[in-house]
Design an enzyme around this catalytic site. Sequence first.
Site, PDB file in Angstrom:
ATOM      1  N   ASP A 227       1.051  -1.105  -0.468  1.00  0.00           N
ATOM      2  CA  ASP A 227      -0.041   0.437   0.048  1.00  0.00           C
ATOM      3  C   ASP A 227       0.966   1.437  -0.290  1.00  0.00           C
ATOM      4  O   ASP A 227       2.133   1.062   0.790  1.00  0.00           O
ATOM      5  CB  ASP A 227      -1.007  -0.217   1.183  1.00  0.00           C
ATOM      6  CG  ASP A 227      -2.006   1.345   0.736  1.00  0.00           C
ATOM      7  OD1 ASP A 227      -3.235   0.688   0.511  1.00  0.00           O
ATOM      8  OD2 ASP A 227      -1.917   2.116   1.731  1.00  0.00           O
TER       9      ASP A 227
ATOM     10  N   ASN B   3      -2.854  13.155  -3.132  1.00  0.00           N
ATOM     11  CA  ASN B   3      -4.168  13.527  -3.950  1.00  0.00           C
ATOM     12  C   ASN B   3      -4.992  14.146  -3.713  1.00  0.00           C
ATOM     13  O   ASN B   3      -5.361  15.671  -4.697  1.00  0.00           O
ATOM     14  CB  ASN B   3      -5.852  12.085  -4.325  1.00  0.00           C
ATOM     15  CG  ASN B   3      -5.368  10.926  -4.874  1.00  0.00           C
ATOM     16  OD1 ASN B   3      -3.844  11.536  -6.697  1.00  0.00           O
ATOM     17  ND2 ASN B   3      -5.309   9.904  -4.719  1.00  0.00           N
TER      18      ASN B   3
ATOM     19  N   HIS C  72      -5.205  15.150  -8.274  1.00  0.00           N
ATOM     20  CA  HIS C  72      -5.310  13.531  -8.819  1.00  0.00           C
ATOM     21  C   HIS C  72      -4.490  12.786 -10.396  1.00  0.00           C
ATOM     22  O   HIS C  72      -3.870  12.042 -10.527  1.00  0.00           O
ATOM     23  CB  HIS C  72      -6.447  13.290  -8.825  1.00  0.00           C
ATOM     24  CG  HIS C  72      -8.045  12.861  -8.495  1.00  0.00           C
ATOM     25  ND1 HIS C  72      -7.939  11.316  -7.934  1.00  0.00           N
ATOM     26  CD2 HIS C  72      -8.849  13.625  -7.605  1.00  0.00           C
ATOM     27  CE1 HIS C  72      -8.719  12.107  -6.924  1.00  0.00           C
ATOM     28  NE2 HIS C  72      -9.215  13.487  -6.510  1.00  0.00           N
TER      29      HIS C  72
ATOM     30  N   ASP D  97      -2.004  10.236 -10.021  1.00  0.00           N
ATOM     31  CA  ASP D  97      -1.812   8.636 -11.194  1.00  0.00           C
ATOM     32  C   ASP D  97      -0.107   8.515 -11.721  1.00  0.00           C
ATOM     33  O   ASP D  97      -0.444   7.798 -11.929  1.00  0.00           O
ATOM     34  CB  ASP D  97      -2.839   9.190 -12.665  1.00  0.00           C
ATOM     35  CG  ASP D  97      -3.776   9.014 -12.067  1.00  0.00           C
ATOM     36  OD1 ASP D  97      -4.670   8.851 -11.243  1.00  0.00           O
ATOM     37  OD2 ASP D  97      -5.086  10.231 -13.149  1.00  0.00           O
TER      38      ASP D  97
ATOM     39  N   GLU E  20      -4.664   2.703  -4.210  1.00  0.00           N
ATOM     40  CA  GLU E  20      -3.674   2.528  -4.630  1.00  0.00           C
ATOM     41  C   GLU E  20      -2.804   1.207  -3.813  1.00  0.00           C
ATOM     42  O   GLU E  20      -1.448   1.301  -3.262  1.00  0.00           O
ATOM     43  CB  GLU E  20      -2.474   3.427  -3.516  1.00  0.00           C
ATOM     44  CG  GLU E  20      -2.374   3.748  -2.145  1.00  0.00           C
ATOM     45  CD  GLU E  20      -5.252   3.777  -1.395  1.00  0.00           C
ATOM     46  OE1 GLU E  20      -4.879   4.077  -0.454  1.00  0.00           O
ATOM     47  OE2 GLU E  20      -5.357   3.462  -2.502  1.00  0.00           O
TER      48      GLU E  20
END
Length: 328
Positions: A203, A211, A216, A220, A246
Amino acid sequence: MKDPGERLITIGGRLLIEQSSSLIALIDPRGGLIETNPRLQQILALQPDAQSILTLLDPSSRPRFHKQIQQALAEQRAGPTTLNFTENPTAIPQSYRCYLTAAADSQLVLLAEPIAALDQHGAEEYMRVTSELSTTTRSLQKISYELTQKQHMLEDALAKIELIAHVDELTQLLNRRSIMLRLTEEVDRAKRYSSAVSILMIDIDHFKQVNDRYGHQVGDKVLRSCARLLRQSTRSTDYLGRYGGEEFLCVLPMTSEEAAVVLSERLRFSIEHAPFAAGATAFPVTISVGAAELDRQRDTFEQLLSHADSALYQAKANGRNRVEVWRA
């Protein structure tokens, strides 16, 4: 004195031979000319060196003529066979319908009837049919080419569908369905062959903050970079997929808990020391890892997944950017 009927047959036969437009000859088994009728003599006058009927034959017809000679010697008669004769060195070959009959002393009588050339109407019809065949051939070639192109397009489309069905679009890792399929297969294989298998739940730490702070698009980019780094640090025999959000799941065939921990630390180190930035602003990214080895006697793949998830939760509870191993 000959019977009048016999004389008539003899005279008539001689006249037919002399006046015939056919090629008539007495030949030996190798095609050598012994006697010829006037029509054949006219052709030979244009090719004075010709001592064999083979000299007058188009090269493509010679194998068929040799075969016809053998048949006539064996069966007394052979034909009809279509052969092409060249009446002079510069002329277009003319087709003849040829017969051979065995005579005395292994000699053969050749009768070659000319196949009438096409009249004007026949020639025009031949040209029309030839043109239509040529047009049809070109059309079929075009259709064949188009079908081949469509086949390639279909294969490409199927390959893309296959890719979409198995690969996560953002990270280009296996998607959740595919990585879960690999997990079940490896668990079954480990139980069947009494081999080891371990998994890692990974994770990205504080990903929501990335974010929220940078947007975002940056988030990404972080996901894609982490996926690339993880893939580079795993082995070719390992399976790596995006489990969700994630989170990543790594399936390690033939791998003990100890080896899984070593690999986990390598993954953690590669992410911790990689550069991440939003424009000119650099920021750190770390991961937490939960590792678990399959207990072949007790664990299902769901239980193995739950163990790794529990270890991941422990890694986060203990401060993140660390590896924890599930303990029963």
